[in-house]
Design an enzyme around this catalytic site. Structure first.
Site, mmCIF file in Angstrom:
data_model
loop_
_atom_site.group_PDB
_atom_site.id
_atom_site.type_symbol
_atom_site.label_atom_id
_atom_site.label_comp_id
_atom_site.label_asym_id
_atom_site.label_seq_id
_atom_site.Cartn_x
_atom_site.Cartn_y
_atom_site.Cartn_z
ATOM 1 N N HIS A 1 63.779 1.213 22.599
ATOM 2 C CA HIS A 1 63.162 1.717 21.367
ATOM 3 C C HIS A 1 63.927 2.958 20.907
ATOM 4 C CE1 HIS A 1 60.283 3.462 18.612
ATOM 5 N NE2 HIS A 1 59.749 2.255 18.520
ATOM 6 N N GLU B 1 63.030 5.699 19.828
ATOM 7 C CA GLU B 1 62.515 6.985 20.341
ATOM 8 C C GLU B 1 63.012 7.243 21.761
ATOM 9 O OE1 GLU B 1 58.423 6.104 19.475
ATOM 10 O OE2 GLU B 1 58.898 6.166 17.334
ATOM 11 N N GLY C 1 57.985 4.573 11.386
ATOM 12 C CA GLY C 1 57.016 5.656 11.200
ATOM 13 C C GLY C 1 57.218 6.442 9.914
ATOM 14 N N ASN D 1 53.100 -1.697 19.481
ATOM 15 C CA ASN D 1 53.586 -0.587 20.309
ATOM 16 C C ASN D 1 52.694 0.623 20.042
ATOM 17 O OD1 ASN D 1 54.979 1.468 21.566
ATOM 18 N ND2 ASN D 1 56.733 1.439 20.162
ATOM 19 N N TRP D 2 51.798 0.884 20.980
ATOM 20 C CA TRP D 2 50.838 1.990 20.786
ATOM 21 C C TRP D 2 51.510 3.359 20.940
ATOM 22 C CZ3 TRP D 2 45.643 0.719 23.774
ATOM 23 C CH2 TRP D 2 45.146 -0.510 23.320
ATOM 24 N N LYS D 3 52.698 3.376 21.481
ATOM 25 C CA LYS D 3 53.385 4.644 21.783
ATOM 26 C C LYS D 3 52.463 5.544 22.625
ATOM 27 C CE LYS D 3 55.862 4.061 17.507
ATOM 28 N NZ LYS D 3 56.782 4.594 16.541
ATOM 29 N N GLU E 1 64.924 -3.008 14.456
ATOM 30 C CA GLU E 1 64.106 -1.905 13.938
ATOM 31 C C GLU E 1 65.022 -0.850 13.303
ATOM 32 O OE1 GLU E 1 60.061 -1.648 15.994
ATOM 33 O OE2 GLU E 1 61.440 -0.474 17.174
ATOM 34 N N SER F 1 57.519 0.316 9.916
ATOM 35 C CA SER F 1 56.494 0.442 8.870
ATOM 36 C C SER F 1 55.998 -0.909 8.362
ATOM 37 C CB SER F 1 57.009 1.303 7.710
ATOM 38 O OG SER F 1 57.286 2.606 8.172
ATOM 39 N N GLY G 1 54.177 -0.439 15.083
ATOM 40 C CA GLY G 1 53.785 0.845 15.654
ATOM 41 C C GLY G 1 52.440 1.287 15.112
ATOM 42 N N GLY G 2 52.469 2.179 14.116
ATOM 43 C CA GLY G 2 51.241 2.777 13.588
ATOM 44 C C GLY G 2 50.149 1.775 13.253
HETATM 45 C C1 PEP Z 1 57.863 1.110 16.293
HETATM 46 O O1 PEP Z 1 57.687 2.204 16.776
HETATM 47 O O2 PEP Z 1 58.367 0.203 16.952
HETATM 48 C C2 PEP Z 1 57.470 0.905 14.897
HETATM 49 C C3 PEP Z 1 57.874 -0.179 14.294
HETATM 50 O O3 PEP Z 1 56.707 1.892 14.341
HETATM 51 P P1 PEP Z 1 56.015 1.845 12.904
HETATM 52 O O4 PEP Z 1 55.441 0.483 12.715
HETATM 53 O O5 PEP Z 1 54.954 2.901 12.956
HETATM 54 O O6 PEP Z 1 57.081 2.136 11.895
#
Ligand code: PEP
Length: 251
Positions: A96, A98, A174, A9-11, A168, A214, A235-236
Protein backbone atom coordinates in the site's frame (compact mmCIF):
# COMPACT_ATOMS: atom_id res chain seq x y z
CA UNK A 1 -11.53 -17.75 -13.14
CA UNK A 2 -11.29 -13.99 -12.77
CA UNK A 3 -12.95 -12.99 -9.50
CA UNK A 4 -14.83 -9.78 -8.75
CA UNK A 5 -13.66 -8.50 -5.37
CA UNK A 6 -14.46 -5.56 -3.15
CA UNK A 7 -11.99 -5.26 -0.27
CA UNK A 8 -12.23 -2.73 2.55
CA UNK A 9 -8.99 -1.37 3.94
CA UNK A 10 -9.90 -0.01 7.36
CA UNK A 11 -6.36 1.31 7.88
CA UNK A 12 -5.78 2.41 11.51
CA UNK A 13 -9.42 3.07 12.39
CA UNK A 14 -12.09 1.74 14.78
CA UNK A 15 -12.10 0.75 18.44
CA UNK A 16 -12.91 -2.86 19.29
CA UNK A 17 -16.58 -2.00 19.83
CA UNK A 18 -16.80 -0.05 16.60
CA UNK A 19 -15.13 -2.90 14.75
CA UNK A 20 -17.66 -5.34 16.18
CA UNK A 21 -20.51 -3.05 15.18
CA UNK A 22 -19.29 -2.71 11.59
CA UNK A 23 -18.63 -6.43 11.22
CA UNK A 24 -22.08 -7.21 12.62
CA UNK A 25 -23.76 -4.87 10.13
CA UNK A 26 -21.78 -6.32 7.21
CA UNK A 27 -22.30 -9.96 8.17
CA UNK A 28 -26.03 -9.46 8.75
CA UNK A 29 -26.59 -7.77 5.43
CA UNK A 30 -24.52 -9.90 3.11
CA UNK A 31 -26.81 -12.31 1.39
CA UNK A 32 -24.86 -15.28 0.06
CA UNK A 33 -27.24 -15.76 -2.84
CA UNK A 34 -27.30 -12.18 -3.99
CA UNK A 35 -23.62 -11.36 -3.69
CA UNK A 36 -22.10 -10.03 -6.89
CA UNK A 37 -18.50 -10.31 -5.71
CA UNK A 38 -16.26 -11.51 -2.92
CA UNK A 39 -16.44 -9.09 -0.02
CA UNK A 40 -13.26 -8.80 2.03
CA UNK A 41 -12.62 -6.79 5.18
CA UNK A 42 -9.06 -5.82 6.09
CA UNK A 43 -9.23 -4.57 9.67
CA UNK A 44 -6.27 -3.66 11.88
CA UNK A 45 -4.48 -6.87 12.87
CA UNK A 46 -5.74 -6.79 16.46
CA UNK A 47 -9.26 -7.37 15.11
CA UNK A 48 -8.42 -10.16 12.67
CA UNK A 49 -9.52 -12.93 14.99
CA UNK A 50 -12.81 -11.15 15.57
CA UNK A 51 -13.26 -10.68 11.82
CA UNK A 52 -12.49 -14.35 11.24
CA UNK A 53 -15.21 -15.31 13.71
CA UNK A 54 -17.68 -13.24 11.71
CA UNK A 55 -16.37 -14.76 8.49
CA UNK A 56 -17.08 -18.25 9.87
CA UNK A 57 -20.74 -17.36 10.15
CA UNK A 58 -21.18 -15.27 7.00
CA UNK A 59 -20.00 -14.70 3.45
CA UNK A 60 -17.37 -12.20 4.57
CA UNK A 61 -13.72 -12.88 3.86
CA UNK A 62 -10.82 -11.50 5.83
CA UNK A 63 -7.61 -9.78 4.84
CA UNK A 64 -4.60 -8.44 6.68
CA UNK A 65 -3.18 -4.99 5.94
CA UNK A 66 0.46 -6.05 6.11
CA UNK A 67 2.69 -9.03 6.85
CA UNK A 68 6.35 -9.47 7.64
CA UNK A 69 8.79 -10.82 5.08
CA UNK A 70 10.29 -12.94 7.87
CA UNK A 71 8.95 -16.32 8.96
CA UNK A 72 9.30 -15.74 12.72
CA UNK A 73 11.73 -14.50 15.34
CA UNK A 74 13.02 -11.29 16.91
CA UNK A 75 11.06 -8.72 14.89
CA UNK A 76 9.22 -6.74 17.54
CA UNK A 77 5.84 -5.45 16.43
CA UNK A 78 5.68 -7.52 13.26
CA UNK A 79 3.04 -10.02 12.20
CA UNK A 80 4.02 -13.08 10.20
CA UNK A 81 2.20 -14.80 7.38
CA UNK A 82 1.99 -17.96 9.50
CA UNK A 83 0.19 -15.98 12.22
CA UNK A 84 -2.27 -14.70 9.63
CA UNK A 85 -2.77 -18.22 8.34
CA UNK A 86 -3.42 -19.47 11.87
CA UNK A 87 -6.26 -16.92 12.11
CA UNK A 88 -7.82 -18.10 8.85
CA UNK A 89 -6.98 -14.93 6.99
CA UNK A 90 -7.69 -15.25 3.26
CA UNK A 91 -5.97 -12.20 1.76
CA UNK A 92 -3.31 -9.67 2.74
CA UNK A 93 -2.65 -6.23 1.28
CA UNK A 94 1.00 -5.56 0.52
CA UNK A 95 2.67 -2.51 -0.92
CA UNK A 96 0.00 0.00 0.00
CA UNK A 97 1.31 3.48 -0.81
CA UNK A 98 1.13 4.43 2.88
CA UNK A 99 3.48 1.57 3.75
CA UNK A 100 5.77 2.51 0.90
CA UNK A 101 5.79 6.18 1.99
CA UNK A 102 5.85 6.02 5.80
CA UNK A 103 7.71 2.73 6.31
CA UNK A 104 10.06 2.82 3.33
CA UNK A 105 8.79 -0.42 1.81
CA UNK A 106 10.52 -1.22 -1.46
CA UNK A 107 9.45 -3.55 -4.23
CA UNK A 108 12.27 -5.94 -3.29
CA UNK A 109 10.89 -6.19 0.24
CA UNK A 110 7.39 -6.65 -1.17
CA UNK A 111 8.65 -9.51 -3.32
CA UNK A 112 9.73 -11.26 -0.11
CA UNK A 113 6.38 -10.48 1.53
CA UNK A 114 4.55 -11.96 -1.46
CA UNK A 115 6.64 -15.14 -1.12
CA UNK A 116 5.94 -15.37 2.61
CA UNK A 117 2.18 -15.00 2.10
CA UNK A 118 1.99 -17.53 -0.72
CA UNK A 119 3.99 -20.00 1.38
CA UNK A 120 1.13 -19.76 3.89
CA UNK A 121 -1.74 -19.93 1.38
CA UNK A 122 -2.69 -16.29 1.78
CA UNK A 123 -3.55 -14.36 -1.37
CA UNK A 124 -1.50 -11.16 -1.66
CA UNK A 125 -3.32 -8.02 -2.82
CA UNK A 126 -0.36 -6.25 -4.38
CA UNK A 127 -0.80 -2.46 -4.59
CA UNK A 128 0.83 -0.38 -7.28
CA UNK A 129 0.32 3.13 -8.57
CA UNK A 130 2.01 6.39 -9.33
CA UNK A 131 2.26 9.68 -7.44
CA UNK A 132 0.89 12.86 -8.98
CA UNK A 133 4.25 14.10 -10.28
CA UNK A 134 4.72 10.81 -12.14
CA UNK A 135 1.27 11.09 -13.73
CA UNK A 136 1.98 14.68 -14.72
CA UNK A 137 5.25 13.62 -16.34
CA UNK A 138 3.30 10.81 -18.05
CA UNK A 139 5.61 8.13 -16.71
CA UNK A 140 2.85 6.31 -14.79
CA UNK A 141 2.96 3.29 -17.11
CA UNK A 142 6.70 2.85 -16.51
CA UNK A 143 6.28 3.32 -12.76
CA UNK A 144 3.60 0.65 -12.51
CA UNK A 145 5.56 -1.71 -14.76
CA UNK A 146 8.61 -1.40 -12.52
CA UNK A 147 6.57 -2.01 -9.36
CA UNK A 148 5.02 -5.16 -10.82
CA UNK A 149 8.27 -6.41 -12.32
CA UNK A 150 10.21 -6.06 -9.09
CA UNK A 151 7.39 -6.89 -6.69
CA UNK A 152 5.57 -9.90 -8.15
CA UNK A 153 6.82 -10.92 -11.58
CA UNK A 154 9.44 -13.21 -10.03
CA UNK A 155 6.61 -15.57 -9.05
CA UNK A 156 6.03 -18.82 -10.89
CA UNK A 157 2.90 -19.24 -13.01
CA UNK A 158 1.31 -21.35 -10.29
CA UNK A 159 2.09 -18.80 -7.61
CA UNK A 160 0.97 -15.83 -9.69
CA UNK A 161 -2.49 -17.30 -10.11
CA UNK A 162 -3.04 -16.59 -6.41
CA UNK A 163 -2.17 -12.90 -6.64
CA UNK A 164 -4.62 -10.00 -6.82
CA UNK A 165 -3.39 -6.65 -8.16
CA UNK A 166 -4.75 -3.33 -6.90
CA UNK A 167 -4.01 -0.29 -9.04
CA UNK A 168 -4.14 2.69 -6.70
CA UNK A 169 -3.01 6.05 -8.06
CA UNK A 170 -1.51 7.68 -4.99
CA UNK A 171 -3.02 11.05 -5.93
CA UNK A 172 -6.49 9.51 -5.60
CA UNK A 173 -6.03 7.85 -2.20
CA UNK A 174 -7.98 9.63 0.51
CA UNK A 175 -8.07 12.82 -1.56
CA UNK A 176 -11.57 12.71 -3.03
CA UNK A 177 -9.96 12.73 -6.49
CA UNK A 178 -10.77 9.61 -8.45
CA UNK A 179 -9.23 8.31 -11.64
CA UNK A 180 -11.81 8.69 -14.39
CA UNK A 181 -13.28 5.40 -15.64
CA UNK A 182 -11.26 5.87 -18.85
CA UNK A 183 -8.03 6.47 -16.94
CA UNK A 184 -8.68 3.40 -14.80
CA UNK A 185 -9.52 1.23 -17.81
CA UNK A 186 -6.44 2.41 -19.71
CA UNK A 187 -3.98 1.43 -17.00
CA UNK A 188 -5.83 -1.74 -15.95
CA UNK A 189 -5.68 -2.93 -19.57
CA UNK A 190 -1.99 -2.04 -19.60
CA UNK A 191 -1.41 -4.08 -16.41
CA UNK A 192 -3.30 -7.04 -17.87
CA UNK A 193 -1.13 -6.78 -20.96
CA UNK A 194 2.00 -6.89 -18.80
CA UNK A 195 0.73 -10.03 -17.08
CA UNK A 196 0.04 -11.61 -20.47
CA UNK A 197 3.55 -10.74 -21.68
CA UNK A 198 5.18 -12.08 -18.53
CA UNK A 199 3.00 -15.19 -18.11
CA UNK A 200 0.32 -15.87 -20.72
CA UNK A 201 -3.10 -14.73 -21.93
CA UNK A 202 -4.99 -17.23 -19.83
CA UNK A 203 -3.33 -16.14 -16.61
CA UNK A 204 -3.84 -12.47 -17.57
CA UNK A 205 -7.54 -13.06 -18.24
CA UNK A 206 -7.90 -14.75 -14.87
CA UNK A 207 -6.09 -12.08 -12.84
CA UNK A 208 -8.29 -9.81 -10.73
CA UNK A 209 -7.19 -6.17 -11.00
CA UNK A 210 -8.89 -3.89 -8.48
CA UNK A 211 -9.10 -0.12 -8.57
CA UNK A 212 -8.44 1.92 -5.42
CA UNK A 213 -8.52 5.64 -4.75
CA UNK A 214 -11.56 7.53 -3.44
CA UNK A 215 -13.91 4.89 -4.77
CA UNK A 216 -17.36 5.28 -3.21
CA UNK A 217 -21.01 4.31 -3.65
CA UNK A 218 -21.44 7.15 -6.14
CA UNK A 219 -18.66 6.27 -8.57
CA UNK A 220 -18.16 2.50 -8.10
CA UNK A 221 -20.68 1.39 -10.73
CA UNK A 222 -19.02 3.32 -13.53
CA UNK A 223 -15.52 2.26 -12.50
CA UNK A 224 -16.51 -1.40 -12.11
CA UNK A 225 -18.25 -1.41 -15.49
CA UNK A 226 -14.88 -1.01 -17.23
CA UNK A 227 -13.75 -4.19 -18.94
CA UNK A 228 -10.52 -4.56 -16.98
CA UNK A 229 -11.67 -3.29 -13.58
CA UNK A 230 -12.59 -6.28 -11.44
CA UNK A 231 -13.62 -4.47 -8.28
CA UNK A 232 -12.11 -2.14 -5.75
CA UNK A 233 -9.83 -1.68 -2.80
CA UNK A 234 -11.77 0.75 -0.69
CA UNK A 235 -10.41 2.93 2.12
CA UNK A 236 -12.60 5.62 3.67
CA UNK A 237 -15.83 4.33 2.18
CA UNK A 238 -15.31 0.90 3.77
CA UNK A 239 -15.75 2.30 7.26
CA UNK A 240 -19.54 2.62 6.96
CA UNK A 241 -21.51 -0.58 6.40
CA UNK A 242 -24.21 0.98 4.15
CA UNK A 243 -21.73 2.61 1.83
CA UNK A 244 -19.44 -0.42 1.63
CA UNK A 245 -22.36 -2.74 0.91
CA UNK A 246 -23.57 -0.41 -1.85
CA UNK A 247 -20.11 -0.52 -3.40
CA UNK A 248 -20.13 -4.32 -3.24
CA UNK A 249 -23.48 -4.23 -5.05
CA UNK A 250 -22.16 -2.00 -7.87
CA UNK A 251 -21.46 -4.65 -10.53
C1 PEP B 1 -6.78 2.87 0.13
O1 PEP B 1 -6.26 3.30 1.13
O2 PEP B 1 -6.44 1.78 -0.34
C2 PEP B 1 -7.82 3.68 -0.50
C3 PEP B 1 -8.21 3.35 -1.70
O3 PEP B 1 -8.28 4.74 0.23
P1 PEP B 1 -9.51 5.68 -0.15
O4 PEP B 1 -10.60 4.81 -0.69
O5 PEP B 1 -9.90 6.34 1.13
O6 PEP B 1 -9.02 6.64 -1.18
Amino acid sequence: MRKKIVAGNWKMNKTFEEAEELLTALAENLDDNKMKCEVVVCPPSVYLELASDFADESALQVGGQNASNHESGAYTGEISASMLESMDVDYCIIGHSERRKYYGETDNLLAEKANALLDHDILPIFCCGEVIEEREKEIHFEVVKKQLTNGIFHLSEDEFQNVVIAYEPVWAIGTGLTASPDQAQEIHAFIRGLVADKYNNEIAENTSILYGGSCNAGNAKELFSQADVDGGLIGGASLKADEFLKIADSF
